[in-house]
Enzyme design. Structure first.
Site, short mmCIF file in Angstrom:
data_model
loop_
_atom_site.label_atom_id
_atom_site.label_comp_id
_atom_site.label_asym_id
_atom_site.label_seq_id
_atom_site.Cartn_x
_atom_site.Cartn_y
_atom_site.Cartn_z
N TYR A 125 27.86 -25.82 -20.76
CA TYR A 125 26.42 -26.03 -20.45
C TYR A 125 25.33 -25.41 -21.41
O TYR A 125 25.87 -24.31 -21.89
CB TYR A 125 26.24 -25.79 -19.08
CG TYR A 125 26.44 -24.26 -18.63
CD1 TYR A 125 25.56 -23.46 -18.54
CD2 TYR A 125 27.79 -23.96 -18.43
CE1 TYR A 125 25.25 -22.24 -18.11
CE2 TYR A 125 27.76 -22.62 -17.97
CZ TYR A 125 26.81 -21.54 -17.91
OH TYR A 125 26.84 -20.43 -17.62
N CYS A 126 24.13 -25.85 -21.00
CA CYS A 126 23.09 -25.19 -21.59
C CYS A 126 21.85 -25.79 -21.00
O CYS A 126 21.91 -26.08 -20.05
CB CYS A 126 22.81 -25.63 -23.23
SG CYS A 126 22.72 -27.48 -23.43
N THR A 127 20.43 -25.28 -21.49
CA THR A 127 19.45 -25.60 -20.86
C THR A 127 19.29 -27.22 -20.29
O THR A 127 18.92 -27.60 -19.02
CB THR A 127 18.25 -24.98 -21.54
OG1 THR A 127 18.37 -23.83 -21.90
CG2 THR A 127 16.98 -25.25 -20.60
N GLY A 182 20.93 -29.70 -22.52
CA GLY A 182 21.95 -30.67 -22.81
C GLY A 182 22.10 -30.62 -24.39
O GLY A 182 23.08 -30.92 -24.86
N ILE A 200 21.26 -27.45 -17.46
CA ILE A 200 21.01 -26.76 -16.08
C ILE A 200 19.74 -27.73 -15.47
O ILE A 200 19.55 -27.74 -14.33
CB ILE A 200 20.72 -25.52 -16.47
CG1 ILE A 200 22.07 -24.84 -16.97
CG2 ILE A 200 20.24 -24.67 -15.19
CD1 ILE A 200 21.76 -23.40 -17.79
#
Length: 466
Positions: free
Chosen positions: A284-286, A288, A325
């Site tokens: 996951y990241c901020t 995508g 996220i």
């Protein structure tokens, strides 16, 4: 006098990226750049947009109506720009599959005008997001600066190797050999030709993400066997300091990098290879966009059978959180301050804390009030803040100590300038980078008593189980 009052227009942040299946035509990039400049100017939008043959990545601020009008215009522009095969069996807009856009709220504790971009920057780049450092042949006008940065980084790596060598004095040969292998893997990026052609990670909606992870957490409960799944946070260390996923029973791999282009180094370490090999990987990241490239690279790296991955089993599956996220917290998050009503408590949120963002807000106002066990329902069992003051260890997750990010009063290490969390009580006792020297005030350092150049050493990779 009019009987109707004008309703104030709501301002928001639009965070988006786009990877069209066939990319964007190279000979149309300048015209497409002009489209963004003219459209945003006409709609009074500010922000940053990267345009490349791969696609687009942008963050914009403005009124919600203007941002949605921009989105509609962008979809039309993309349909004209990109050759798309439309399935006649349905009338869906094909851009829905490859244009990912989120509308983000502004913070209530900072004036609106201080959270909006005051200018627009649209530039043509090599990539939508840069994962691999450019070679001297394609660095262009920044070649000299980047070469200096690489030389500086190599000096830091050499110093770290010398420290580890000193620490290993007196150890047996097998221990020294293991250290040497670990260092060799950490200091190089495995050169994988055409790695972008690998299959990207499978997208999971926030609901699918939660269901899969909660099911795995239930299987792991009470088991002493090695976990069959691991989360991978592809963000930087100063982002994870204020918020991250924490799934009961499941481990998370934190690369603890300073910049995204250091992730390949972190993934090519013994720690990372051991943690991810043979597992289901949930990254996951901020928003995508970073996972789009990280998932592809991880698959190519594990297939290469080289570096730290030599002889290691490939991940059984690689998933990424669709929309990142930001999208997840739209479903499972809460507005600051977290509420404790029944509806909020019923949500099995797996994210704890704030979502660090790269715009004028610093952090998004929607937070994760994460559960501490797979059956947690009481708000007292939730965790909504994960940050800690580096000096006194008090719970603290505001780099700006109550100021607006645009005031540029954030706490930074005096040597390497990395963001550091310092609570309001301790903040007057230290001098942040750029502040004048004052008697009886010590320099703020990212290792508390010394600068450890936090995030710039691949060996900072760590696996944590919650």
């Amino acid at each position: 006098m009019s009987t109707t009052e004008e309703i104030p227009t709501k301002h928001m942040i639009a965070l988006y990226y786009c990877y069209p299946p066939a990319g964007l035509p190279k000979d149309q990039l300048e015209l497409h750049k002009l489209f963004h400049q003219e459209t945003c100017t006409n709609l009074n939008l500010g922000g940053r947009i990267r345009v490349s043959e791969e696609g687009i990545n942008g963050v914009l601020s403005g009124t919600e109506n203007a941002l949605r009008e921009y989105e509609a215009s962008l979809r039309k522009e993309l349909l004209q720009l990109v050759v798309v095969v439309i399935d006649n069996d349905h009338d869906d807009d094909p851009t829905t599959d490859w244009l990912d856009i989120k509308y983000c709220h502004l913070r209530n504790d900072v004036p609106t005008e201080q959270q909006l971009f005051d200018s627009l920057q649209v530039k043509i780049t090599r990539e939508v997001v840069s994962l691999i450092e450019p070679t001297p042949q394609n660095q262009g006008k920044n070649k000299g600066k980047r070469c200096r940065q690489r030389r500086k980084q190599k000096r830091k790596e050499k110093q770290m190797q010398e420290k580890l060598a000193e620490a290993s004095v007196g150890e047996d040969d097998s221990s020294n050999k293991a250290t040497a292998v670990k260092l060799a893997a950490a200091k190089e990026v495995v050169n994988i030709e055409d790695w972008k052609n690998n299959t990207p990670a499978q997208h999971l909606s926030p609901e699918e993400w939660n269901n899969k992870l909660l099911e795995l957490a239930q299987k792991e409960e009470g088991s002493f066997e090695e976990s069959e799944a691991v989360l991978l946070d592809t963000r930087n260390i100063y982002e994870t300091r204020v918020g991250h996923f924490a799934v009961p029973q499941l481990p998370t791999l934190f690369p603890n990098t300073r910049k995204f282009s250091s992730l390949p180094l972190a993934l090519n370490t013994e720690e990372a290879a051991e943690a991810l090999a043979g597992k289901q990987v949930f990254m996951y990241c901020t928003g995508g966009v970073r996972c789009e490239r990280a998932g592809t690279y991880l698959r190519a790296l594990s297939d290469s059978n080289s570096g730290a991955w030599q002889g290691k089993e490939k991940p059984k599956a690689i998933f990424q959180l669709k929309g990142g996220i930001q999208k997840y917290l739209e479903t499972y998050g809460e507005q600051v301050e977290p509420k404790s009503d029944d509806d909020a408590d019923a949500k099995p949120c797996l994210y704890r804390g704030k979502n660090f963002v790269f715009d004028q807000r610093r952090t998004d106002p929607v937070i994760g009030n994460g559960i501490t066990s797979k059956t947690a329902s009481d708000s007292s069992e939730r965790v909504s803040s994960v940050g800690q003051c580096i000096i006194c260890s008090k719970i603290h997750d505001d780099y700006d100590n109550g100021f607006s990010p645009c005031d540029e009063k954030e706490a930074r290490c005096c040597r390497c300038r990395v963001l550091v969390l310092v609570c309001n009580d301790c903040r007057p006792k230290v001098r942040s980078c750029g502040e004048p020297e004052t008697e009886n005030v010590t320099d703020l350092l990212c290792g508390r008593t010394t600068c450890i150049d936090e995030g710039n050493i691949a060996e900072n990779v760590e696996t944590v189980r919650f």
